[in-house]
Design a protein around this motif. Structure first.
Motif, short mmCIF file in Angstrom:
data_model
loop_
_atom_site.label_atom_id
_atom_site.label_comp_id
_atom_site.label_asym_id
_atom_site.label_seq_id
_atom_site.Cartn_x
_atom_site.Cartn_y
_atom_site.Cartn_z
N ARG A 15 14.28 19.52 1.62
CA ARG A 15 13.63 19.04 2.74
C ARG A 15 15.04 18.93 3.45
O ARG A 15 15.98 18.24 2.98
N ILE A 16 15.16 19.63 4.86
CA ILE A 16 16.06 19.64 5.22
C ILE A 16 16.04 18.66 6.94
O ILE A 16 15.02 19.08 7.68
N LEU A 56 16.75 17.59 10.71
CA LEU A 56 17.48 18.32 11.77
C LEU A 56 17.31 17.13 12.94
O LEU A 56 16.27 16.71 13.32
N ALA A 115 16.20 24.58 16.59
CA ALA A 115 14.91 24.54 15.97
C ALA A 115 14.13 25.93 16.10
O ALA A 115 13.87 26.29 15.34
N LEU A 146 16.31 28.32 14.23
CA LEU A 146 15.70 28.25 12.67
C LEU A 146 14.25 28.92 12.55
O LEU A 146 14.15 29.82 11.37
N VAL A 203 9.50 25.00 10.37
CA VAL A 203 10.13 23.80 11.13
C VAL A 203 9.17 22.88 11.47
O VAL A 203 8.22 23.35 12.22
N VAL A 251 12.18 22.22 7.23
CA VAL A 251 13.25 21.67 8.27
C VAL A 251 12.43 20.50 9.10
O VAL A 251 11.32 21.02 9.68
N ASP A 297 12.37 18.30 12.23
CA ASP A 297 12.83 17.85 13.30
C ASP A 297 12.57 16.66 13.77
O ASP A 297 11.37 16.58 14.33
#
Length: 201
Positions: free
Chosen positions: A8-9, A11, A23, A26, A33, A113, A115
């Motif tokens: 889990r990233i 942003l 975003a 990516l 995302v 990701v 956001d």
């Protein structure tokens, strides 16, 4: 908790930094995302949520549609009102984000990701395996927002001041993407960030 084998990233970035552009880059590189703002918009189309918002903030719903500008004006600068709004919307947004994560994992995603504009302010960075912070100098950020939104410099600076300072975000980042140059520079920064995070293949 992160799903098994799914990274889990987070942003995030200050107003005008270019987080939405990152975003999109990516996504173009094949990453999943999830946009917290988009999920919040969907949540506030739910009749149950609209009823709760109208009860707490009379006049912000007209003909079954949320007047976002009116709601923003009601909560801006009023911590108690903002807390009430967040109590109504945030749990539902988190539920939707979690469901989308599960779906992504089921489709074989290695990373997702998230956001989230107020990632640090909501202490959601603790749930992330890594955090990407998009940043640019304040004068450039103000210029960008003025060009796209019609907000005045004073209004933009007031919104920026209610977020965690950009320097503190940079200190807490796993990776920083500098968006002070042209689009080619930004693409190179995104690719460098993905290499640093081991997400470039």
């Amino acid at each position: 908790m992160s799903l098994p084998s799914l990274r889990r990233i987070g942003l995030t970035g200050s107003i005008g930094a270019g987080k939405s552009t990152v975003a999109a880059l990516l996504r173009a590189r094949g990453l999943t995302v999830l946009d917290a703002d988009e999920q919040a918009r969907l949540v506030t189309q739910d009749p149950e949520v609209l009823a709760l918002l109208e009860t707490r903030f009379p006049g912000v719903v007209a003909d079954g549609t949320l007047d976002r500008a009116a709601l923003a004006a009601r909560v801006f600068g009023d911590p108690a009102a903002l807390a009430d709004l967040n109590a109504i919307t945030h749990p539902r947004v988190r539920t939707r984000m979690a469901a989308l994560e599960t779906q992504a994992a089921a489709h074989g995603a290695r990373a997702v990701v998230q956001d989230i504009p107020l990632l640090f302010e909501g202490s959601l960075d603790a749930q992330m395996d890594a955090v990407i912070v998009v940043d640019a100098p304040l004068p450039l950020r103000v210029q960008r927002v003025m060009a796209r939104s019609g907000l005045t410099e004073i209004e933009i600076l007031a919104r920026d001041a209610r977020q965690l300072p950009a320097e503190q975000k940079r200190q807490r980042a796993t990776v920083i993407i500098d968006n002070s140059g042209d689009h080619a520079h930004l693409e190179a920064q995104v690719d460098r960030a993905l290499r640093q995070l081991g997400l470039d293949n």
